[in-house]
Design an enzyme around this catalytic site. Structure first.
Site, PDB file in Angstrom:
ATOM      1  N   CYS A  68      -9.910  -2.268 -10.565  1.00 41.52           N
ATOM      2  CA  CYS A  68      -9.482  -2.129  -8.919  1.00 41.52           C
ATOM      3  C   CYS A  68      -7.885  -1.801  -8.899  1.00 41.52           C
ATOM      4  O   CYS A  68      -7.779  -0.777  -8.338  1.00 41.52           O
ATOM      5  CB  CYS A  68     -10.406  -1.850  -8.152  1.00 41.52           C
ATOM      6  SG  CYS A  68     -10.827  -2.833  -7.612  1.00 41.52           S
ATOM      7  N   GLU A  93     -11.422 -10.560  -4.698  1.00 42.38           N
ATOM      8  CA  GLU A  93      -9.303 -11.390  -4.909  1.00 42.38           C
ATOM      9  C   GLU A  93      -9.081 -12.338  -3.975  1.00 42.38           C
ATOM     10  O   GLU A  93      -8.100 -12.216  -3.542  1.00 42.38           O
ATOM     11  CB  GLU A  93      -9.022  -9.783  -4.407  1.00 42.38           C
ATOM     12  CG  GLU A  93     -10.154  -9.841  -2.748  1.00 42.38           C
ATOM     13  CD  GLU A  93      -9.482  -8.121  -2.000  1.00 42.38           C
ATOM     14  OE1 GLU A  93      -8.376  -7.338  -2.394  1.00 42.38           O
ATOM     15  OE2 GLU A  93     -10.651  -7.312  -1.372  1.00 42.38           O
ATOM     16  N   HIS A 116       0.680  -1.612   0.219  1.00 48.38           N
ATOM     17  CA  HIS A 116      -0.034   0.106  -0.135  1.00 48.38           C
ATOM     18  C   HIS A 116       0.684   1.133   0.121  1.00 48.38           C
ATOM     19  O   HIS A 116       0.294   2.770  -0.565  1.00 48.38           O
ATOM     20  CB  HIS A 116      -0.842  -0.225   1.077  1.00 48.38           C
ATOM     21  CG  HIS A 116      -2.334  -0.597   1.034  1.00 48.38           C
ATOM     22  ND1 HIS A 116      -2.090  -2.545   0.966  1.00 48.38           N
ATOM     23  CD2 HIS A 116      -3.284  -1.029   0.620  1.00 48.38           C
ATOM     24  CE1 HIS A 116      -2.763  -2.853   0.813  1.00 48.38           C
ATOM     25  NE2 HIS A 116      -3.804  -1.671   0.218  1.00 48.38           N
ATOM     26  N   ASN A 137      -4.339  -7.025  -6.847  1.00 51.73           N
ATOM     27  CA  ASN A 137      -2.985  -6.613  -5.935  1.00 51.73           C
ATOM     28  C   ASN A 137      -3.287  -7.923  -5.239  1.00 51.73           C
ATOM     29  O   ASN A 137      -2.408  -9.299  -4.607  1.00 51.73           O
ATOM     30  CB  ASN A 137      -3.146  -5.570  -5.045  1.00 51.73           C
ATOM     31  CG  ASN A 137      -3.374  -4.174  -6.138  1.00 51.73           C
ATOM     32  OD1 ASN A 137      -2.535  -4.338  -7.437  1.00 51.73           O
ATOM     33  ND2 ASN A 137      -3.886  -3.337  -5.635  1.00 51.73           N
ATOM     34  N   ASP A 138      -4.218  -8.053  -4.801  1.00 54.91           N
ATOM     35  CA  ASP A 138      -4.612  -9.293  -3.246  1.00 54.91           C
ATOM     36  C   ASP A 138      -4.859 -10.410  -4.515  1.00 54.91           C
ATOM     37  O   ASP A 138      -4.266 -11.715  -3.925  1.00 54.91           O
ATOM     38  CB  ASP A 138      -5.718  -9.546  -2.996  1.00 54.91           C
ATOM     39  CG  ASP A 138      -5.066  -8.902  -1.704  1.00 54.91           C
ATOM     40  OD1 ASP A 138      -4.622  -8.365  -1.091  1.00 54.91           O
ATOM     41  OD2 ASP A 138      -5.642  -7.017  -1.124  1.00 54.91           O
TER      42      ASP A 138
HETATM   43  C1  PEP Z   1      -6.499  -4.831  -4.404  1.00 57.93           C
HETATM   44  O1  PEP Z   1      -6.482  -6.014  -3.805  1.00 57.93           O
HETATM   45  O2  PEP Z   1      -6.352  -5.218  -5.935  1.00 57.93           O
HETATM   46  C2  PEP Z   1      -7.289  -3.392  -4.396  1.00 57.93           C
HETATM   47  C3  PEP Z   1      -7.332  -3.360  -5.129  1.00 57.93           C
HETATM   48  O3  PEP Z   1      -7.229  -3.750  -2.948  1.00 57.93           O
HETATM   49  P1  PEP Z   1      -5.897  -2.901  -2.213  1.00 57.93           P
HETATM   50  O4  PEP Z   1      -4.524  -2.931  -3.152  1.00 57.93           O
HETATM   51  O5  PEP Z   1      -6.575  -2.200  -0.934  1.00 57.93           O
HETATM   52  O6  PEP Z   1      -5.900  -4.095  -1.047  1.00 57.93           O
HETATM   53 MG    MG Z   2      -7.158  -6.014  -2.167  1.00 58.80          MG
END
Ligand code: PEP
Ligand code: MG
Length: 579
Positions: free
Chosen positions: A504, A433, A191, A456-457
């Site tokens: 996203c 995710e 993050h 991302n996850d």
């Molecule tokens: C993700 O996991 O892709 C996401 C957008 O959420 P975050 O990055 O806040 O975990």
């Molecule tokens: Mg996430």
């Protein structure tokens, strides 16, 4: 001059003066200050000692009340050391004579002191060594804490060098003066990295030991595009990078011309490009980059930025502010996604062994219904002010989704009883995710209005690679065929069930994957504001037929290397200046 290679997580080039934050484990390196700074260091020392004494006296009092005077007596030794004239004199002499920083002077003298205790055969004194370390850390923490404060009052442009930065620290950086950063640890989708991209400052992470190699005041180049940091560059390097910086500025200003144009392919297929934000204030910048709405509002950052849990009213005001700035454009409010690399002190009293697999996100909310309800009430009240949509993060079982919906229904009933207005037909979506959710996507699609793929996850849970760990960053790859199949299957499930699907995660804003995602049939991309123009340019330079051909080909490959190589070639054919 020294060149260090790390992981470029936010592109762009910056040349400036370094400020080094000492590492979390308080390893203090020898550093000298200028003669006119000696008095300043002595002042810092005095106030750090004074705060140490106040903290200890408070601690002594509360321990005496809870555990009795005898136990509290251990702090008498601590207080005694901090008041000991000979110790204090030695520390100030170290600063005066050797022009040491206050941190280094405290550390040196305390170490000397504890070594003399260690040398004694009496077990009482040997035991006191731990106490001396404790006192040392207390004073150092105060000193370093002051430095963190100083970061809020910068007057010159700087590059921040640190062992690690918390996402909340990154979000709180003075955007006017912190022009870039470089840190020892971290991965591309931590993050901290995401916030750097959102703010639009060049950043390199996973550098190993940059904190040990840079001193405050050094000139540093951070090349976030190539993942390189140059310490004390020579004249040639400076020229080369100044030129590169100018080219980037030019490219960005050309892209800005696209802000008001549609994200439409050459054969007329239109998609929606939205932005990810952490705070309502980020919306203005996102709109300037051409965002058509907010596809991911990471509401937990409000929690990370405050010492206590934000009240329902504070949350409501933040959402109302966001909606006002959006003027009717959609706002996808993701409910709290705390835990893992997003800790709040008051929630995480006992650290978990595997926090990414632990009590994070929707799980934490379902374990703390009063907190969850406060947020949902704030969202529902704000629903009257604009186009609000709710998104639950990290859903991996149908029961979690149903429980979350039940809590939302309770909140609606309560509001109704209280005569407070809200929109009942608000769209509800989930983040996809976790691989389990993709495998069950058809079932989930029947119970929600939209999916948003959190790559991302999804990548870290599919490939068993911690997204924040620089040691395995080479294995963390969106182009892995298994990840691509999960994305394809989610989009297909969405279209079979007539619900919209967005991406996203960071992949959504990475121009390397734009053609592929478009060709797979994605209709909404949500990304950091600064990434929008480049992605739009690629979309406007292709046709759906071409994008589908690219996607078909990519899905036939069996290695991430082939995927990335092919995508790079195809993208450069239509936008040669991409990447
Ligand atoms: C993700 O996991 O892709 C996401 C957008 O959420 P975050 O990055 O806040 O975990
Ligand atoms: Mg996430």
């Amino acid at each position: 001059m020294e060149i260090k290679k790390g992981i470029g997580v936010s592109s762009g080039v910056v040349i400036s003066t370094a400020v080094v934050l000492d590492s979390e484990d308080l390893l203090i390196r020898e550093r000298q200050v200028e003669p006119d700074q000696v008095a300043h260091e002595l002042g810092r020392l005095d106030s750090a000692i004074a705060s140490g004494l106040t903290d200890l006296a408070g601690l002594r009092e509360s321990v005496a009340a809870n555990a009795g005077k005898e136990v509290a007596g251990i702090f008498d030794f601590h207080l005694g050391v901090l008041r000991d004239k000979s110790v204090l004199r030695q520390i100030s002499e170290e600063i005066r004579k050797n022009r040491s920083t206050a941190e280094y002077a405290v550390s040196t003298v305390m170490r000397r002191f504890s070594n003399s205790f260690l040398a004694m055969s009496d077990p009482y004194f040997a035991e006191r060594v731990k106490d001396i370390h404790d006192i040392e850390r207390r004073v150092l923490r105060n000193l370093i804490g002051q430095k963190h404060e100083d970061l809020l009052h910068l007057t010159n442009d700087i590059i921040l060098i640190a062992h690690d930065l918390l996402p909340s620290q990154t979000a709180a950086l003075d955007r006017n003066h912190v022009k870039g950063f470089a840190i020892d640890v971290g991965g591309r989708t931590s993050h901290t990295a995401i916030v750097a991209r959102a703010i639009g400052i060049p950043a390199v992470v996973g550098l190993g030991n940059i904190t040990a190699e840079v001193s405050g005041g050094d000139t540093v180049i951070v090349d976030g595009t190539r993942g390189v940091v140059i310490i004390n560059p020579d004249a040639d390097q400076l020229d080369e990078y100044r030129l590169a910086g100018e080219k980037i500025v030019l490219h960005e200003s050309q892209l800005r011309g696209l802000a008001d144009l549609q994200a439409e392919t050459k054969d007329g297929h239109v998609v929606s490009l939205q932005a990810n934000i952490e705070f309502p204030e980020d919306i203005d910048g996102a709109l300037t980059h051409g965002a058509q709405g907010i596809g991911l509002y990471r509401t937990e950052f409000m929690y990370l930025a405050s010492e206590v849990e934000p009240s329902e009213e504070e949350q409501y005001l933040a959402y109302a502010d966001a909606l006002k700035r959006l003027g009717g454009k959609p706002l996808v409010i993701r409910t709290l996604d705390l835990g893992a690399d997003k800790y709040v002190k008051y929630k995480n009293l006992s650290p978990e062994q595997n926090p990414f697999l632990g009590d994070r996100s929707i799980r934490m909310c379902l374990h703390d219904i009063p907190m969850f309800k406060r947020q949902l009430r704030a969202i529902m009240r704000a629903s009257m002010l604009g186009d609000v949509r709710i998104m639950f993060p990290m859903i991996c079982t149908i029961m979690e989704l149903r429980q979350a919906r039940m809590v939302l229904n309770d909140v609606m009933e309560e509001l109704e009883d209280e005569g407070i207005a809200f929109r009942r037909d608000l769209p509800i979506g989930i983040m996809v995710e976790v691989p389990a959710t993709v495998i069950q996507a058809d079932q989930f699609a029947k119970e929600v209005n939209f999916f948003s793929i959190g790559t991302n996850d999804l990548i870290q849970y599919t490939l068993a690679v911690d997204r924040t760990n620089e040691k395995v960053a080479g294995l963390y790859c969106p182009a892995h065929p298994a990840v691509l199949k999960l994305i394809r299957d989610t989009i297909r499930a969405g279209s079979r069930n007539s619900i919209s699907v967005s991406v996203c995660g960071e992949m959504g804003g990475d121009p390397l994957y734009t053609l592929l995602l478009l060709g797979l049939g994605l209709n909404t991309f949500s990304m950091n504001g600064p990434d929008i123009p480049e992605v739009k340019k690629i979309i406007r330079s292709t046709t759906m037929e071409d994008a589908r051909r690219v996607a078909r080909r990519v899905m036939s490959f069996d290695s991430e290397r082939q995927v990335m190589h092919f995508l790079r070639e195809e993208t450069r054919k239509i936008v040669p200046e991409a990447f």
